[in-house]
Design a protein around this motif. Structure first.
Motif, PDB file in Angstrom:
ATOM      1  N   THR A  33       0.854  -1.195   0.000  1.00 53.27           N
ATOM      2  CA  THR A  33       0.000   0.000   0.000  1.00 53.27           C
ATOM      3  C   THR A  33       0.888   1.243   0.000  1.00 53.27           C
ATOM      4  OG1 THR A  33      -1.741  -1.158   1.214  1.00 53.27           O
ATOM      5  CG2 THR A  33      -1.779   1.248   1.304  1.00 53.27           C
ATOM      6  N   CYS A  34       1.938   1.213   0.821  1.00 51.69           N
ATOM      7  CA  CYS A  34       2.880   2.338   0.860  1.00 51.69           C
ATOM      8  C   CYS A  34       3.563   2.521  -0.498  1.00 51.69           C
ATOM      9  CB  CYS A  34       3.936   2.119   1.946  1.00 51.69           C
ATOM     10  SG  CYS A  34       3.278   2.180   3.623  1.00 51.69           S
TER      11      CYS A  34
ATOM     12  N   ILE B 111      -2.819   1.164 -10.104  1.00 53.57           N
ATOM     13  CA  ILE B 111      -2.615  -0.029  -9.275  1.00 53.57           C
ATOM     14  C   ILE B 111      -1.131  -0.344  -9.318  1.00 53.57           C
ATOM     15  CG2 ILE B 111      -3.126  -2.480  -8.943  1.00 53.57           C
ATOM     16  CD1 ILE B 111      -5.695  -2.093 -10.501  1.00 53.57           C
ATOM     17  N   THR B 112      -0.521  -0.498  -8.151  1.00 51.45           N
ATOM     18  CA  THR B 112       0.870  -0.923  -8.101  1.00 51.45           C
ATOM     19  C   THR B 112       0.913  -2.371  -7.639  1.00 51.45           C
ATOM     20  OG1 THR B 112       1.669   1.319  -7.663  1.00 51.45           O
ATOM     21  CG2 THR B 112       3.120  -0.503  -7.022  1.00 51.45           C
ATOM     22  N   VAL B 113       1.626  -3.181  -8.388  1.00 54.55           N
ATOM     23  CA  VAL B 113       1.797  -4.598  -8.059  1.00 54.55           C
ATOM     24  C   VAL B 113       3.265  -4.792  -7.685  1.00 54.55           C
ATOM     25  CG1 VAL B 113       1.684  -6.958  -8.952  1.00 54.55           C
ATOM     26  CG2 VAL B 113      -0.028  -5.281  -9.672  1.00 54.55           C
ATOM     27  N   THR B 114       3.518  -5.238  -6.444  1.00 54.08           N
ATOM     28  CA  THR B 114       4.898  -5.444  -6.022  1.00 54.08           C
ATOM     29  C   THR B 114       5.239  -6.927  -6.120  1.00 54.08           C
ATOM     30  OG1 THR B 114       4.244  -5.605  -3.696  1.00 54.08           O
ATOM     31  CG2 THR B 114       4.885  -3.439  -4.497  1.00 54.08           C
ATOM     32  N   LEU B 115       6.190  -7.219  -6.991  1.00 58.30           N
ATOM     33  CA  LEU B 115       6.588  -8.602  -7.268  1.00 58.30           C
ATOM     34  C   LEU B 115       7.894  -8.882  -6.547  1.00 58.30           C
ATOM     35  CD1 LEU B 115       5.988  -8.146 -11.076  1.00 58.30           C
ATOM     36  CD2 LEU B 115       4.535  -9.541  -9.608  1.00 58.30           C
ATOM     37  N   GLY B 116       7.853  -9.813  -5.610  1.00 60.81           N
ATOM     38  CA  GLY B 116       9.058 -10.197  -4.881  1.00 60.81           C
ATOM     39  C   GLY B 116       8.952 -11.661  -4.520  1.00 60.81           C
ATOM     40  N   THR B 117       9.230 -11.992  -3.274  1.00 62.16           N
ATOM     41  CA  THR B 117       9.032 -13.366  -2.806  1.00 62.16           C
ATOM     42  C   THR B 117       7.574 -13.753  -2.985  1.00 62.16           C
ATOM     43  OG1 THR B 117      10.704 -12.906  -1.157  1.00 62.16           O
ATOM     44  CG2 THR B 117       9.420 -14.902  -0.855  1.00 62.16           C
ATOM     45  N   GLY B 118       6.690 -12.811  -2.676  1.00 60.25           N
ATOM     46  CA  GLY B 118       5.259 -12.970  -2.944  1.00 60.25           C
ATOM     47  C   GLY B 118       4.811 -11.838  -3.860  1.00 60.25           C
ATOM     48  N   ILE B 119       3.512 -11.562  -3.864  1.00 60.90           N
ATOM     49  CA  ILE B 119       2.992 -10.427  -4.633  1.00 60.90           C
ATOM     50  C   ILE B 119       2.112  -9.586  -3.712  1.00 60.90           C
ATOM     51  CG2 ILE B 119       1.568  -9.671  -6.569  1.00 60.90           C
ATOM     52  CD1 ILE B 119       2.264 -12.168  -8.066  1.00 60.90           C
ATOM     53  N   GLY B 120       2.418  -8.297  -3.662  1.00 56.84           N
ATOM     54  CA  GLY B 120       1.584  -7.363  -2.925  1.00 56.84           C
ATOM     55  C   GLY B 120       0.919  -6.400  -3.896  1.00 56.84           C
ATOM     56  N   GLY B 121       0.014  -5.592  -3.372  1.00 52.58           N
ATOM     57  CA  GLY B 121      -0.642  -4.643  -4.252  1.00 52.58           C
ATOM     58  C   GLY B 121      -1.151  -3.439  -3.495  1.00 52.58           C
ATOM     59  N   GLY B 122      -1.330  -2.364  -4.225  1.00 53.75           N
ATOM     60  CA  GLY B 122      -1.923  -1.160  -3.664  1.00 53.75           C
ATOM     61  C   GLY B 122      -2.714  -0.462  -4.750  1.00 53.75           C
ATOM     62  N   ILE B 123      -3.856   0.098  -4.372  1.00 52.80           N
ATOM     63  CA  ILE B 123      -4.767   0.704  -5.340  1.00 52.80           C
ATOM     64  C   ILE B 123      -5.003   2.162  -4.970  1.00 52.80           C
ATOM     65  CG2 ILE B 123      -7.123   0.650  -6.261  1.00 52.80           C
ATOM     66  CD1 ILE B 123      -7.137  -2.378  -5.468  1.00 52.80           C
ATOM     67  N   VAL B 124      -4.900   3.034  -5.963  1.00 51.09           N
ATOM     68  CA  VAL B 124      -5.275   4.435  -5.792  1.00 51.09           C
ATOM     69  C   VAL B 124      -6.415   4.714  -6.764  1.00 51.09           C
ATOM     70  CG1 VAL B 124      -4.541   6.844  -5.924  1.00 51.09           C
ATOM     71  CG2 VAL B 124      -2.929   5.092  -5.149  1.00 51.09           C
TER      72      VAL B 124
ATOM     73  N   ILE C  92      -5.918   6.463  -1.695  1.00 50.97           N
ATOM     74  CA  ILE C  92      -5.634   5.047  -1.457  1.00 50.97           C
ATOM     75  C   ILE C  92      -6.931   4.300  -1.128  1.00 50.97           C
ATOM     76  CG2 ILE C  92      -4.675   3.512   0.320  1.00 50.97           C
ATOM     77  CD1 ILE C  92      -2.523   4.208  -1.501  1.00 50.97           C
ATOM     78  N   VAL C  93      -7.093   3.142  -1.727  1.00 45.85           N
ATOM     79  CA  VAL C  93      -8.222   2.270  -1.377  1.00 45.85           C
ATOM     80  C   VAL C  93      -7.781   1.373  -0.219  1.00 45.85           C
ATOM     81  CG1 VAL C  93      -9.697   0.384  -2.177  1.00 45.85           C
ATOM     82  CG2 VAL C  93      -9.148   2.287  -3.716  1.00 45.85           C
ATOM     83  N   HIS C  94      -8.373   1.611   0.945  1.00 48.06           N
ATOM     84  CA  HIS C  94      -7.967   0.845   2.125  1.00 48.06           C
ATOM     85  C   HIS C  94      -8.811  -0.410   2.311  1.00 48.06           C
ATOM     86  CE1 HIS C  94      -5.174   3.836   3.670  1.00 48.06           C
ATOM     87  NE2 HIS C  94      -6.044   4.763   3.339  1.00 48.06           N
ATOM     88  N   GLY C  95     -10.068  -0.344   1.885  1.00 48.67           N
ATOM     89  CA  GLY C  95     -10.990  -1.441   2.179  1.00 48.67           C
ATOM     90  C   GLY C  95     -11.611  -1.248   3.548  1.00 48.67           C
ATOM     91  N   GLU C  96     -12.659  -1.997   3.799  1.00 49.47           N
ATOM     92  CA  GLU C  96     -13.393  -1.869   5.066  1.00 49.47           C
ATOM     93  C   GLU C  96     -12.484  -2.157   6.270  1.00 49.47           C
ATOM     94  OE1 GLU C  96     -16.651  -1.067   5.097  1.00 49.47           O
ATOM     95  OE2 GLU C  96     -16.965  -1.210   7.263  1.00 49.47           O
ATOM     96  N   ARG C  97     -11.597  -3.138   6.112  1.00 43.17           N
ATOM     97  CA  ARG C  97     -10.712  -3.547   7.227  1.00 43.17           C
ATOM     98  C   ARG C  97      -9.272  -3.111   7.024  1.00 43.17           C
ATOM     99  NH1 ARG C  97     -14.118  -6.486   5.246  1.00 43.17           N
ATOM    100  NH2 ARG C  97     -15.880  -7.190   6.489  1.00 43.17           N
ATOM    101  N   ASN C  98      -9.013  -2.368   5.951  1.00 43.22           N
ATOM    102  CA  ASN C  98      -7.669  -1.944   5.566  1.00 43.22           C
ATOM    103  C   ASN C  98      -6.868  -3.080   4.923  1.00 43.22           C
ATOM    104  OD1 ASN C  98      -6.087   0.461   5.478  1.00 43.22           O
ATOM    105  ND2 ASN C  98      -4.615  -0.486   6.854  1.00 43.22           N
ATOM    106  N   PHE C  99      -7.547  -4.129   4.474  1.00 37.78           N
ATOM    107  CA  PHE C  99      -6.838  -5.271   3.897  1.00 37.78           C
ATOM    108  C   PHE C  99      -7.047  -5.351   2.379  1.00 37.78           C
ATOM    109  CE2 PHE C  99      -7.764  -7.714   8.135  1.00 37.78           C
ATOM    110  CZ  PHE C  99      -6.861  -6.897   8.804  1.00 37.78           C
ATOM    111  N   ALA C 100      -7.385  -4.235   1.745  1.00 37.92           N
ATOM    112  CA  ALA C 100      -7.649  -4.255   0.302  1.00 37.92           C
ATOM    113  C   ALA C 100      -6.373  -4.554  -0.481  1.00 37.92           C
ATOM    114  CB  ALA C 100      -8.222  -2.918  -0.147  1.00 37.92           C
ATOM    115  N   ALA C 101      -6.579  -4.971  -1.731  1.00 38.80           N
ATOM    116  CA  ALA C 101      -5.492  -5.124  -2.710  1.00 38.80           C
ATOM    117  C   ALA C 101      -4.497  -6.228  -2.375  1.00 38.80           C
ATOM    118  CB  ALA C 101      -4.753  -3.798  -2.919  1.00 38.80           C
ATOM    119  N   GLU C 102      -4.967  -7.274  -1.696  1.00 36.23           N
ATOM    120  CA  GLU C 102      -4.109  -8.458  -1.501  1.00 36.23           C
ATOM    121  C   GLU C 102      -4.139  -9.264  -2.799  1.00 36.23           C
ATOM    122  OE1 GLU C 102      -2.233  -9.715   1.210  1.00 36.23           O
ATOM    123  OE2 GLU C 102      -2.392  -7.688   2.006  1.00 36.23           O
ATOM    124  N   VAL C 103      -3.619  -8.645  -3.856  1.00 32.93           N
ATOM    125  CA  VAL C 103      -3.794  -9.207  -5.208  1.00 32.93           C
ATOM    126  C   VAL C 103      -3.041 -10.523  -5.398  1.00 32.93           C
ATOM    127  CG1 VAL C 103      -4.253  -6.951  -6.229  1.00 32.93           C
ATOM    128  CG2 VAL C 103      -1.900  -7.814  -6.154  1.00 32.93           C
TER     129      VAL C 103
END
Ligand SMILES: [Zn+2]
Length: 326
Positions: free
Chosen positions: A121-122, A140-153, A158-169
């Motif tokens: 997200t950061c 949308i930023t997709v972070t490719l590393g050991t796993g994959i993270g994501g963040g949406i604007v 920033i899209v946080h989601g109801e619980r702040n767990f959005a964009a677990e792409v």
């Protein structure tokens, strides 16, 4: 000029950056990552101290501190799970950090803004505000590393989601019969399109008899890593190129899903694997453009490489603390 200090907790290091509200990095520090939750608060405070030492100017210009961690962080900044550090569930990081940071930074600038959020997200906030997302309202930023993270604007926020767990792409399922993921399900996107996923595809190709040379060069199938596949592909090895082609198919599949879901102005590919982007991304983008329903015309969502490099997460954590994005 307001300054925010952003901290990015990675697997091996904590990177801290002092960032102006115009996006300029004016100080930096890096420390070894903590291995325990007890050490986490100490290392974050030490990193802020080291950034302030590098900054050298009065702390009154520092209006906030942001921290990005790999894992689930709720709206209050309470950790639910974090990669590499066990037993963090329920850790109220802001409550532990605030008194110590206010001691370091003084109170002359008013109440300290303190933000703790997911690292991807950061990174998305950083790339959108001062990197490859500049000039569009939605990215949308997709972070490719050991796993994959994501963040949406979207619409500049920033899209946080109801619980702040959005964009677990990384946990979008792309093959229900695929390999088991750490989350307990099968065939999540990150099982194929992360660095770990690239290594999995290479090992699968070896087991199916399609890449005997790759295993031999690595000294055995278990030793086969993403870096070796990338190096062999860039040297023109056809077995490695075929594995990269499979990787491209899976990366393109998820990117197409993201484009359909949110119609962003850009999809930005970042994270540690972006260092190998010249080998991995062109075939993936070509595949994405060839398979996406929108074709390659004006309806297409452009896919671009991140521009802030390893600093994206730290800069973005500072962006969140500065309130540059909504
Ligand atoms: Zn998963």
């Amino acid at each position: 000029m307001a300054i925010g200090i952003g901290l990015d907790v990675g697997g091996t290091k904590v990177l801290g950056c002092a960032v102006t509200d115009a996006g300029e990095v004016v100080a930096e520090a890096r420390l070894a990552s903590p291995a325990t939750k007890e050490a986490l608060v100490d290392v974050l405070c030490a990193c802020v101290e080291a950034v302030l030492a590098d900054l050298g100017s009065p702390t009154s210009t520092v209006v906030g501190v942001g921290a990005g961690l790999p894992g689930l962080v709720d709206r209050a900044g309470v950790l639910h799970e974090t990669a590499n550090i066990h037993d963090v569930a329920g850790l109220d990081l802001p409550a532990s950090l605030r008194p110590r940071l206010e001691g370091l930074l003084g109170s002359s600038a008013g109440p300290l803004v303190l933000v703790v959020d997911n690292d991807a997200t950061c990174a998305a906030a950083g790339e959108h505000a001062f990197g490859a997302g500049q000039g569009v309202t939605d990215s949308i930023t997709v972070t490719l590393g050991t796993g994959i993270g994501g963040g949406i604007v979207t619409a500049g926020s920033i899209v946080h989601g109801e619980r702040n767990f959005a964009a677990e792409v990384g946990h979008m399922v792309v093959d229900p019969s695929g390999p088991r993921c750490g989350c307990g399900r099968r065939g999540c996107w990150e099982r194929f399109a992360s660095g770990t996923g690239l290594a999995y595809l290479a090992r699968r190709a070896v087991l199916e008899g399609r890449a005997p040379g790759l295993a031999e060069a690595a000294g055995g199938i278990e030793a086969l890593r993403a870096e070796q596949v990338v190096a062999a592909a860039s040297a023109g090895d056809p077995e490695a190129a075929a594995v990269v082609g499979e990787y491209a198919d899976y990366l393109a599949l998820g990117l197409g899903n993201l484009a359909e879901l949110l119609d962003p102005g850009r999809i930005i590919l970042g994270g540690g694997l972006a260092a190998a982007g010249s080998v991995l991304f062109p075939p993936a983008i070509a595949r994405y453009e060839a398979t996406c329903r929108r074709g390659s015309g004006p309806r297409q969502v452009p896919v671009v490489t991140a521009s802030l490099g390893e600093r994206a997460g730290a800069i973005g954590a500072a962006v969140l603390a500065l309130g540059v994005l909504g």
